[in-house]
Design a protein around this motif. Structure first.
Motif, PDB file in Angstrom:
ATOM      1  N   GLY A 110       0.811  -1.208   0.000  1.00  0.00           N
ATOM      2  CA  GLY A 110       0.000   0.000   0.000  1.00  0.00           C
ATOM      3  C   GLY A 110       0.847   1.262   0.000  1.00  0.00           C
ATOM      4  O   GLY A 110       0.557   2.226  -0.719  1.00  0.00           O
ATOM      5  N   ALA A 111       1.917   1.268   0.800  1.00  0.00           N
ATOM      6  CA  ALA A 111       2.772   2.449   0.875  1.00  0.00           C
ATOM      7  C   ALA A 111       3.484   2.709  -0.451  1.00  0.00           C
ATOM      8  O   ALA A 111       3.558   3.847  -0.917  1.00  0.00           O
ATOM      9  N   ILE A 112       3.979   1.646  -1.081  1.00  0.00           N
ATOM     10  CA  ILE A 112       4.696   1.801  -2.359  1.00  0.00           C
ATOM     11  C   ILE A 112       3.756   2.290  -3.457  1.00  0.00           C
ATOM     12  O   ILE A 112       4.058   3.245  -4.181  1.00  0.00           O
ATOM     13  N   LEU A 113       2.588   1.634  -3.584  1.00  0.00           N
ATOM     14  CA  LEU A 113       1.644   2.018  -4.637  1.00  0.00           C
ATOM     15  C   LEU A 113       1.072   3.410  -4.394  1.00  0.00           C
ATOM     16  O   LEU A 113       0.797   4.156  -5.342  1.00  0.00           O
ATOM     17  N   ASN A 114       0.907   3.774  -3.124  1.00  0.00           N
ATOM     18  CA  ASN A 114       0.416   5.118  -2.813  1.00  0.00           C
ATOM     19  C   ASN A 114       1.430   6.176  -3.244  1.00  0.00           C
ATOM     20  O   ASN A 114       1.050   7.235  -3.773  1.00  0.00           O
ATOM     21  N   GLU A 115       2.707   5.907  -3.027  1.00  0.00           N
ATOM     22  CA  GLU A 115       3.748   6.836  -3.469  1.00  0.00           C
ATOM     23  C   GLU A 115       3.730   6.997  -4.988  1.00  0.00           C
ATOM     24  O   GLU A 115       3.844   8.099  -5.519  1.00  0.00           O
ATOM     25  N   ILE A 116       3.573   5.871  -5.688  1.00  0.00           N
ATOM     26  CA  ILE A 116       3.526   5.921  -7.152  1.00  0.00           C
ATOM     27  C   ILE A 116       2.330   6.756  -7.615  1.00  0.00           C
ATOM     28  O   ILE A 116       2.458   7.668  -8.432  1.00  0.00           O
ATOM     29  N   GLY A 117       1.143   6.443  -7.064  1.00  0.00           N
ATOM     30  CA  GLY A 117      -0.065   7.158  -7.466  1.00  0.00           C
ATOM     31  C   GLY A 117      -0.054   8.625  -7.106  1.00  0.00           C
ATOM     32  O   GLY A 117      -0.631   9.454  -7.819  1.00  0.00           O
ATOM     33  N   SER A 118       0.623   8.953  -6.023  1.00  0.00           N
ATOM     34  CA  SER A 118       0.666  10.344  -5.575  1.00  0.00           C
ATOM     35  C   SER A 118       1.608  11.200  -6.407  1.00  0.00           C
ATOM     36  O   SER A 118       1.613  12.429  -6.267  1.00  0.00           O
ATOM     37  N   HIS A 119       2.404  10.562  -7.267  1.00  0.00           N
ATOM     38  CA  HIS A 119       3.377  11.319  -8.072  1.00  0.00           C
ATOM     39  C   HIS A 119       3.171  11.177  -9.574  1.00  0.00           C
ATOM     40  O   HIS A 119       3.887  11.815 -10.345  1.00  0.00           O
ATOM     41  N   LEU A 120       2.225  10.350 -10.007  1.00  0.00           N
ATOM     42  CA  LEU A 120       1.934  10.243 -11.439  1.00  0.00           C
ATOM     43  C   LEU A 120       1.113  11.454 -11.856  1.00  0.00           C
ATOM     44  O   LEU A 120       0.012  11.666 -11.323  1.00  0.00           O
ATOM     45  N   PRO A 121       1.590  12.261 -12.805  1.00  0.00           N
ATOM     46  CA  PRO A 121       0.959  13.557 -13.117  1.00  0.00           C
ATOM     47  C   PRO A 121      -0.543  13.511 -13.364  1.00  0.00           C
ATOM     48  O   PRO A 121      -1.302  14.178 -12.686  1.00  0.00           O
ATOM     49  N   ILE A 122      -1.006  12.733 -14.314  1.00  0.00           N
ATOM     50  CA  ILE A 122      -2.431  12.715 -14.646  1.00  0.00           C
ATOM     51  C   ILE A 122      -3.228  12.000 -13.564  1.00  0.00           C
ATOM     52  O   ILE A 122      -4.291  12.451 -13.131  1.00  0.00           O
ATOM     53  N   VAL A 123      -2.693  10.887 -13.098  1.00  0.00           N
ATOM     54  CA  VAL A 123      -3.401  10.079 -12.095  1.00  0.00           C
ATOM     55  C   VAL A 123      -3.614  10.866 -10.810  1.00  0.00           C
ATOM     56  O   VAL A 123      -4.709  10.859 -10.237  1.00  0.00           O
TER      57      VAL A 123
END
Length: 437
Positions: free
Chosen positions: A53-66
């Motif tokens: 959850g922590a890893i995927l949250n970091e990814i989602g929180s930094h993907l521009p459009i997402v």
């Protein structure tokens, strides 16, 4: 030479941990996962789900459009976790541990119990009473608009108005899988003289895809609220008059001044699980209504009658805040692993089908938003709770939608939509079948 600790070495943090420390924790958990020695039960489940959850949250929180338009971290956690399972990136043993933690060990119920109890007891009492009375019209507005729009579009594109309403619109607005699609398949099967298993295979893609679209739309509505502040209460459902606004500010000040008390949080935990048990007891005598709904009604009555002393309400509210802050990522991973069939969502992606699912969701959002505004709600909060939370996959969908919209405090109203609104849809489906057949 001074010693540099792991905590001091990096300023960038994940879950409050420095990158080196989080990296070590992640390595330990993943080694255990792929060696298939991850402990069974809540220890192994918490460890793996918190890391994922922590890893995927970091990814989602930094993907521009997402991050700006599609819900950010929460939506990446859900669909990223589902992808890990669908494409076999995780050992089967770890998938079983996480799925059993969600279903067999009842973590979803535990989480929702904390959110419902804490968020209701933490609400302004006057606001709760006024909002509850006006909520049903907003649900009805969303349902009427959703079924009407999908019927019209279904007729225009050649799918059929009746088929679009019965096989796409009703399942999507029906309260999820267990409380919606499954009983609906029984109702449809007995009325149409077909195998309920055949009916559920027709409904599942609509429910799954509708849930996915609802999560995305929730993120978009949050974005709309930031662009058009007059449309949103930023998590408050009801528009407040001047005197109510003063009460709201006073309540916020009390919450800020309330010091975190560990013993008080323990009492909040006990209250949360006790209200859940009470809902199950009442549901035993009145099984027509889901036990979640009885829990909501019980907590709301206690709050409305001002039965509990303030310190117990504060304890429940603090426990709710702890669970929401620390365990939402865990729950979203569980939703992706145990409740989201990514292949069903992918298989449903025909232009015609996706269009009908989308217009159902749009109808629910617009209808509930307009009626919500008319009865004194903020349009975006009304659209999220009375619209999207009717169109998602029940309890798991409520968490995903509210998380994507960053409005977890609206969980009590989301659950009213999923449970009481879902029960209403079963009655409506029976009526519609009599009309159409």
């Amino acid at each position: 030479m001074s010693t540099v600790t792991l905590q001091e070495k990096q300023s960038y943090r994940i879950m409050g941990m420095s990158l080196p420390l989080f990296g070590i924790v992640t390595a330990v958990v993943l080694i255990a996962t792929y060696m298939e020695v991850l402990p069974k039960g809540m220890i192994g489940a918490f460890a793996l789900m918190m890391v994922i959850g922590a890893i995927l949250n970091e990814i989602g929180s930094h993907l521009p459009i997402v991050k700006n338009y599609l819900g950010g971290g929460p939506i990446v956690i859900i669909f990223g976790s589902a992808a890990l399972v669908t494409y076999n990136f995780l050992p089967e043993t770890s998938v079983e541990i996480m799925s059993n933690f969600m279903k067999g060990e009842g973590f979803l119920d535990f989480y929702i119990a904390a959110l419902i109890t804490g968020s209701i007891l933490g609400m302004n009492r006057e606001l709760l009473i006024k909002a509850s009375i006006r909520y049903l019209p907003a649900i009805l507005g969303g349902v009427v608009a959703a079924l009407g729009l999908v019927g019209v579009v279904g007729a225009v594109i050649g799918y059929g108005a009746k088929e679009a309403i019965l096989y796409i619109g009703v399942p999507i607005m029906g309260g999820g899988m267990g409380a919606g699609a499954v009983p609906l398949s029984q109702i449809f099967g007995s009325s149409l003289g077909v195998d309920p298993g055949e009916m559920i295979s027709v409904m599942v893609p609509a429910v799954a895809l509708g849930n996915a679209v609802a999560i995305v739309v929730a993120g978009l509505l949050d974005r709309l609220g930031k662009a058009k502040p007059y449309l949103t209460g930023n998590g408050e459902l009801m528009e407040l008059k001047e005197n109510q606004a003063q009460v709201k500010e006073e309540t916020k000040e009390k919450e800020k001044k309330a010091t975190i008390d560990l013993a008080m949080m323990g009492r909040g935990l006990l209250l949360a699980v006790s209200f859940f048990v009470l809902g199950s007891i009442i549901g035993k005598f009145f099984p027509q209504v889901h036990s979640y709904a009885w829990m909501i009604i019980s907590v709301a009555i206690v709050k409305a009658l001002n039965i509990l002393p303030r310190e117990y309400e504060t304890g429940a509210f603090q426990w709710f805040q702890f669970v929401m802050t620390n365990l939402t990522g865990v729950l979203l991973v569980g939703i992706g692993v145990a409740f989201t069939n990514l292949q069903q969502v992918i298989d449903a992606f025909t232009i015609q089908y996706v269009l009908l699912v989308a217009v159902t969701i749009i109808g629910g959002v617009v209808g509930s938003g307009i009626v919500g505004k008319f009865v004194g709600f903020y349009p975006i909060e009304a659209s999220i709770t009375a619209g999207l939370c009717m169109a998602n996959m029940g309890g798991t969908g409520d968490v995903a939608v509210l998380s994507a919209a960053d409005r977890m405090k609206l969980m009590p109203f989301a659950q009213i939509s999923s449970r009481i609104g879902g029960a209403f849809m079963l009655i409506l489906a029976s009526t519609l079948l009599k009309i159409f057949i």
